[in-house]
Design an enzyme around this catalytic site. Sequence first.
Site, mmCIF file in Angstrom:
data_model
loop_
_atom_site.group_PDB
_atom_site.id
_atom_site.type_symbol
_atom_site.label_atom_id
_atom_site.label_comp_id
_atom_site.label_asym_id
_atom_site.label_seq_id
_atom_site.Cartn_x
_atom_site.Cartn_y
_atom_site.Cartn_z
ATOM 1 N N ASN A 201 0.840 -1.192 0.000
ATOM 2 C CA ASN A 201 0.000 0.000 0.000
ATOM 3 C C ASN A 201 0.876 1.243 0.000
ATOM 4 O OD1 ASN A 201 -2.637 1.538 0.595
ATOM 5 N ND2 ASN A 201 -1.317 2.187 2.296
ATOM 6 N N GLU A 202 0.666 2.117 -0.978
ATOM 7 C CA GLU A 202 1.316 3.422 -1.085
ATOM 8 C C GLU A 202 2.822 3.366 -0.798
ATOM 9 O OE1 GLU A 202 -1.087 6.149 1.222
ATOM 10 O OE2 GLU A 202 -2.803 5.865 -0.114
ATOM 11 N N PRO A 203 3.547 2.575 -1.581
ATOM 12 C CA PRO A 203 4.980 2.444 -1.350
ATOM 13 C C PRO A 203 5.794 3.666 -1.760
ATOM 14 C CG PRO A 203 4.345 1.232 -3.316
ATOM 15 C CD PRO A 203 3.074 1.710 -2.685
ATOM 16 N N ALA A 239 -0.488 0.324 -6.084
ATOM 17 C CA ALA A 239 -1.271 0.951 -5.010
ATOM 18 C C ALA A 239 -0.595 2.219 -4.504
ATOM 19 C CB ALA A 239 -1.503 -0.024 -3.859
#
Length: 560
Positions: A201-203, A239
Amino acid sequence: MRKLAMTLFCAAAIQAAAQAPPANPVSVQVDLAKPSGTYKPIYSWFGYDESNYTTMKYGQQLLTELHDLSPAPVYIRAHHLLTSGNGVAELKWSSSNVFSVDANGKPVYDFTITDKTFDEFQKAGVRPVVELGFMPKDLAANVPGVSEYQVRYPKNTISGASNNPPRDYALWGELVRRYTEHLVQRYGKEKVSTWYFEVWNEPDIGYWHGTPEEYYKLYDYAVDGVRKALPNAIVGGPASTGPASEKAAAFLNNFLKHCLNDKSAANGQAVPLDFISFHPKGQPTVIDGHVQMGLSHELKAVAKGFSIVASYPKYAHLPIILSEADPEGCAACSMKVNPANAYRNGPLYPAYTATAIKALFDLQDQYKVNLIAMLSWSFEFEGKDYFEGFRTLSTNGIDKPILNVFRMAGLMSGERVSTSSTGQVSLNDILSSGVRSSDDVDAFATKGDHEAAVMLWNYHDDDVPAAGSEVKVTIAGIPPNVKRVLLEHYRIDDTHSNSYHVWKAMGSPQTPTDAQYAQLKESGQLELLRSPTWLDVSAGKVTVVTALPRQATSLMHLKW
């Protein structure tokens, strides 16, 4: 009860006077004979930070309601599926304790909490988006400046070691393989093959304490692990956050280049990519004492993301999942923490969402990409005050107005058809400056077998009282053999499909009586504006005139 009824009547009268429609009606034209594209259930996707809420009282209840709002499959995405911990949810924190190592350093896999979560998904009939994150404590690498594993809200929940890279990428890939293998064994290959596996998630921000290249490696080993257990699994990512910023756009672009050009770090083969995901968000604020939404901020991020995907011929037709698409970025920040989040309880949130749905389809058509999901990062929070102002679909089991716009969308089917409105704010104007001058009075319509539906709204970024609009909706292209149609007119506004309004009229009780609670439950449902009505069809047309207050949303559902 009589006192409450009188209070509601007076409030409705005051609101009606404040929003009396002007003399010149807005003309909305719908042509069922002019298709504009397939209607896809982009609305039937939801998510939340706290995966452990899945098994709690109101979480179980809400999952069933989400399943029931759509004829299409409903998908659920949750954080912390791999995080170490005791399985007790807190704001922005959950855990499964699926992985640890014993005294000899040998991996131990424990699916007890995982099974409880996924069993509830199956019981409710929803499908998971399996977000592969975050890093188990015994697998997390040491990262300079990151010493604590669990850091919970209201502290910075993304600063802990649960967002570190793995100390051993092969062991990370084996964890993902074991995890997927267990899901297949428990729920069956056929069922799990319909789920989506999303890596992390949101790397591109603090959810990942590594470099972009280290994320690519994480992705490679994760999808290799999934595919070893389930060769036809649907895998994708990254993501990342909404690519309106240069940094976020570069991350998405470089991830796609990695998948296109590089060999997998896990096996030396091509990098699988079955769908692309990113997270567009709006940006509300408080201006002169009132909430002003930031719809243009969300849509600009979508447009940029679509343009990036469209620039890759190999990927231009891959499914795009906006795996968080919301008016802002912190579901767990209540309006007590951030006053701009006061939009969440009333009819403004549904009107914003209705406007966004049409804009998303229009942007998909413009960039010729394949949008399949507008995932609302909203669920519920157990043990919090009624209507505290979290980004939720329900509060203590009471459905909020926002849930009803998704119910409206679930009544639409078939193909999208042509609409026009004299009160429309153009997509280009919304992208450039939002809805800041005149109201956006517009419509979105579909035609199915023996039915049609028109979603209609009066939206403005500024949440201030204003005159409503009289709207004249002409629906043409009704089949020539049809002489009468049944109109069911649903409405979300200050006094319809609005539990928040009823709760405030009760005096905002935090311990409602049984009778009050029952009334709140009922008022949270999608409500008809008036009784169903049979309309005569003339020359393939019907006309409906309605008063539409600011921030109101209607659904006109026609059957024949």
